[in-house]
Scaffold this motif. Sequence first.
Motif, PDB file in Angstrom:
ATOM      1  N   PRO A 180       0.586  -1.310   0.037  1.00  0.00           N
ATOM      2  CA  PRO A 180      -0.024  -0.078   0.123  1.00  0.00           C
ATOM      3  C   PRO A 180       0.773   1.195   0.035  1.00  0.00           C
ATOM      4  O   PRO A 180       0.573   2.170  -0.741  1.00  0.00           O
ATOM      5  CB  PRO A 180      -0.711  -0.134   1.449  1.00  0.00           C
ATOM      6  CG  PRO A 180      -0.348  -1.067   2.081  1.00  0.00           C
ATOM      7  CD  PRO A 180       0.558  -2.025   1.122  1.00  0.00           C
ATOM      8  N   LEU A 181       2.027   1.071   0.896  1.00  0.00           N
ATOM      9  CA  LEU A 181       3.078   2.324   0.802  1.00  0.00           C
ATOM     10  C   LEU A 181       3.486   2.796  -0.512  1.00  0.00           C
ATOM     11  O   LEU A 181       3.275   3.810  -1.110  1.00  0.00           O
ATOM     12  CB  LEU A 181       4.000   2.054   1.492  1.00  0.00           C
ATOM     13  CG  LEU A 181       4.768   3.080   2.191  1.00  0.00           C
ATOM     14  CD1 LEU A 181       3.816   3.948   3.218  1.00  0.00           C
ATOM     15  CD2 LEU A 181       5.988   2.819   2.657  1.00  0.00           C
ATOM     16  N   SER A 182       3.747   2.033  -1.558  1.00  0.00           N
ATOM     17  CA  SER A 182       4.224   2.135  -2.688  1.00  0.00           C
ATOM     18  C   SER A 182       3.258   2.435  -3.737  1.00  0.00           C
ATOM     19  O   SER A 182       3.184   3.466  -4.418  1.00  0.00           O
ATOM     20  CB  SER A 182       5.037   0.905  -3.216  1.00  0.00           C
ATOM     21  OG  SER A 182       4.264  -0.022  -3.585  1.00  0.00           O
ATOM     22  N   LEU A 183       1.989   1.913  -3.385  1.00  0.00           N
ATOM     23  CA  LEU A 183       0.947   2.048  -4.436  1.00  0.00           C
ATOM     24  C   LEU A 183       0.444   3.357  -4.246  1.00  0.00           C
ATOM     25  O   LEU A 183       0.290   4.362  -5.228  1.00  0.00           O
ATOM     26  CB  LEU A 183      -0.428   1.201  -4.073  1.00  0.00           C
ATOM     27  CG  LEU A 183      -0.514  -0.068  -4.769  1.00  0.00           C
ATOM     28  CD1 LEU A 183      -1.833  -0.565  -4.336  1.00  0.00           C
ATOM     29  CD2 LEU A 183      -0.723   0.143  -6.244  1.00  0.00           C
ATOM     30  N   SER A 184       0.400   4.026  -3.107  1.00  0.00           N
ATOM     31  CA  SER A 184      -0.272   5.202  -2.520  1.00  0.00           C
ATOM     32  C   SER A 184       0.735   6.167  -3.106  1.00  0.00           C
ATOM     33  O   SER A 184       0.429   7.452  -3.631  1.00  0.00           O
ATOM     34  CB  SER A 184      -0.509   5.324  -1.289  1.00  0.00           C
ATOM     35  OG  SER A 184       0.525   5.206  -0.343  1.00  0.00           O
ATOM     36  N   PHE A 185       2.166   6.157  -2.546  1.00  0.00           N
ATOM     37  CA  PHE A 185       3.058   7.442  -2.920  1.00  0.00           C
ATOM     38  C   PHE A 185       3.679   7.257  -4.352  1.00  0.00           C
ATOM     39  O   PHE A 185       3.739   8.619  -4.732  1.00  0.00           O
ATOM     40  CB  PHE A 185       4.322   6.963  -2.046  1.00  0.00           C
ATOM     41  CG  PHE A 185       4.356   7.422  -0.791  1.00  0.00           C
ATOM     42  CD1 PHE A 185       4.758   8.769  -0.608  1.00  0.00           C
ATOM     43  CD2 PHE A 185       3.569   6.952   0.109  1.00  0.00           C
ATOM     44  CE1 PHE A 185       4.509   9.311   0.719  1.00  0.00           C
ATOM     45  CE2 PHE A 185       3.479   7.596   1.483  1.00  0.00           C
ATOM     46  CZ  PHE A 185       3.987   8.734   1.849  1.00  0.00           C
ATOM     47  N   ARG A 186       3.418   6.175  -5.201  1.00  0.00           N
ATOM     48  CA  ARG A 186       3.665   6.166  -6.561  1.00  0.00           C
ATOM     49  C   ARG A 186       2.732   7.364  -7.189  1.00  0.00           C
ATOM     50  O   ARG A 186       2.974   8.046  -7.961  1.00  0.00           O
ATOM     51  CB  ARG A 186       3.496   4.864  -7.136  1.00  0.00           C
ATOM     52  CG  ARG A 186       3.930   4.999  -8.681  1.00  0.00           C
ATOM     53  CD  ARG A 186       3.671   3.404  -9.257  1.00  0.00           C
ATOM     54  NE  ARG A 186       4.486   2.511  -8.541  1.00  0.00           N
ATOM     55  CZ  ARG A 186       4.013   1.394  -7.684  1.00  0.00           C
ATOM     56  NH1 ARG A 186       2.728   1.264  -7.721  1.00  0.00           N
ATOM     57  NH2 ARG A 186       4.740   0.714  -7.290  1.00  0.00           N
ATOM     58  N   LEU A 187       1.534   6.986  -6.841  1.00  0.00           N
ATOM     59  CA  LEU A 187       0.368   7.767  -7.461  1.00  0.00           C
ATOM     60  C   LEU A 187       0.319   9.314  -7.234  1.00  0.00           C
ATOM     61  O   LEU A 187       0.191  10.058  -7.905  1.00  0.00           O
ATOM     62  CB  LEU A 187      -1.167   7.158  -7.213  1.00  0.00           C
ATOM     63  CG  LEU A 187      -2.502   7.662  -7.763  1.00  0.00           C
ATOM     64  CD1 LEU A 187      -2.000   7.756  -9.174  1.00  0.00           C
ATOM     65  CD2 LEU A 187      -3.430   7.062  -7.190  1.00  0.00           C
ATOM     66  N   PHE A 188       0.197   9.319  -5.862  1.00  0.00           N
ATOM     67  CA  PHE A 188       0.385  10.732  -5.245  1.00  0.00           C
ATOM     68  C   PHE A 188       1.759  11.493  -6.001  1.00  0.00           C
ATOM     69  O   PHE A 188       1.606  12.554  -6.398  1.00  0.00           O
ATOM     70  CB  PHE A 188       0.457  10.511  -3.810  1.00  0.00           C
ATOM     71  CG  PHE A 188       0.816  11.916  -3.067  1.00  0.00           C
ATOM     72  CD1 PHE A 188       0.060  13.046  -3.074  1.00  0.00           C
ATOM     73  CD2 PHE A 188       2.023  11.781  -2.514  1.00  0.00           C
ATOM     74  CE1 PHE A 188       0.460  14.001  -2.181  1.00  0.00           C
ATOM     75  CE2 PHE A 188       2.402  13.028  -1.717  1.00  0.00           C
ATOM     76  CZ  PHE A 188       1.664  14.257  -1.670  1.00  0.00           C
ATOM     77  N   GLY A 189       2.714  10.828  -5.818  1.00  0.00           N
ATOM     78  CA  GLY A 189       4.208  11.427  -6.251  1.00  0.00           C
ATOM     79  C   GLY A 189       3.857  12.008  -7.550  1.00  0.00           C
ATOM     80  O   GLY A 189       4.186  13.243  -8.124  1.00  0.00           O
TER      81      GLY A 189
END
Lengths: 250, 145
Positions: A180-189
Amino acid sequence: MELLNLPFNALPLAELEVGHHLYWQLGNFKIHGETIITSWVVIGLLIVFSTLATRKVERVPAGFQNAMEYAVDFTRGLAKDSIGEKEYRPWVPFIGSLFLFIFLSNWSGALVPWKLFELPAGELAAPTSDINTTVALALLTSLAYFYAGFSKKGLGYFGNYVQPVPFMLPFKIIEDFTKPLSLSFRLFGNILADELVVGVLVLLVPLFVPLLVMALGLFLSGIQALIFATLAATYIGEAMEEHGEEHGAH
Amino acid sequence: MHWTLLLAVEAAAEEGGGLFDLDATLPLMAVQFLLLVAVLNALLFKPLGNAIDERDSYVRTNLTDARERLSKAESLAKQYEQELAETRRQSQAVITAAQADAQKIATQKIAEAQQEAQVQREQAQQELDRQSKKRCKPWSSRFQA
């Protein structure tokens, strides 16, 4: 301080704001008003498109039905490729909604002239450029794959953690947090960076040059939606995957 | 150095804002999204999915139907061709038979006619002989007498 003032911001053409929010108070809780407003717009658009598409379903599709059928078919393909022919059907709405919502959110940030609407604080932008949205979607994805695993295998789902070798256990546990960390930060970033780059370029060269980056941003937004939906489907598929050798050994 | 992102974030975070400001927006967004999934499932994915599946099965049944009909037509055409060839062969045989018959009849008729002609000729010859004998008799009897 919180304004990203460039040194040559003497031109009053544009201004870049980061981390400013329009706060709504809901009981004891604070809510980012601008994110909620834009997400409502996106959700409303989705519902309107869907209603238009399914008002009169015909065998030979035309107009909206055709367009939305393409979208449905596309997301079905995504789910089918990652989850498998047998299990994919119940997951199509989730994966498809993820894709459509993220895609429309990202594009709304680039295509809808949000800046024309003045807010008391903060500014309207793509819902996916707020970390709350992306974390919410990523956590839902985590819940979804846990649910998929447990509903398919019961407690046998924990067997996944020691596959293929038991010393994978710590890595698999860490994975549950990094997914979830990578999913959310990838999209957000990606989305925030895209909007920032466009903003900075507009500050520097207000004409024509930002168009190139905007076009790139549209492409990138689509790719990000695709990546998020594909990864979500892959995680769900992974959780439901049968380990053939496990059944053979035990 | 105002424009490093980090500074901006730190500054904003001090005031309770900032880029990584997690608050009640998160659960609200999650609930919203779940509702969206439910609504889109009812409004979009179910009806259009059904439409796609129905069209698929429609096309598939039509295709198999058409294929069946095509194979049937092909077998029928083959059967007709065979029958046609058979009929041709039969008619050919009939023609040959008829020709042979005709040939036989013709030869037979010719033979009969020739035979008859032969018979008639022999009769005529005998008649001639007889008559000539009769005419000669008086002479010879006269000589004998």
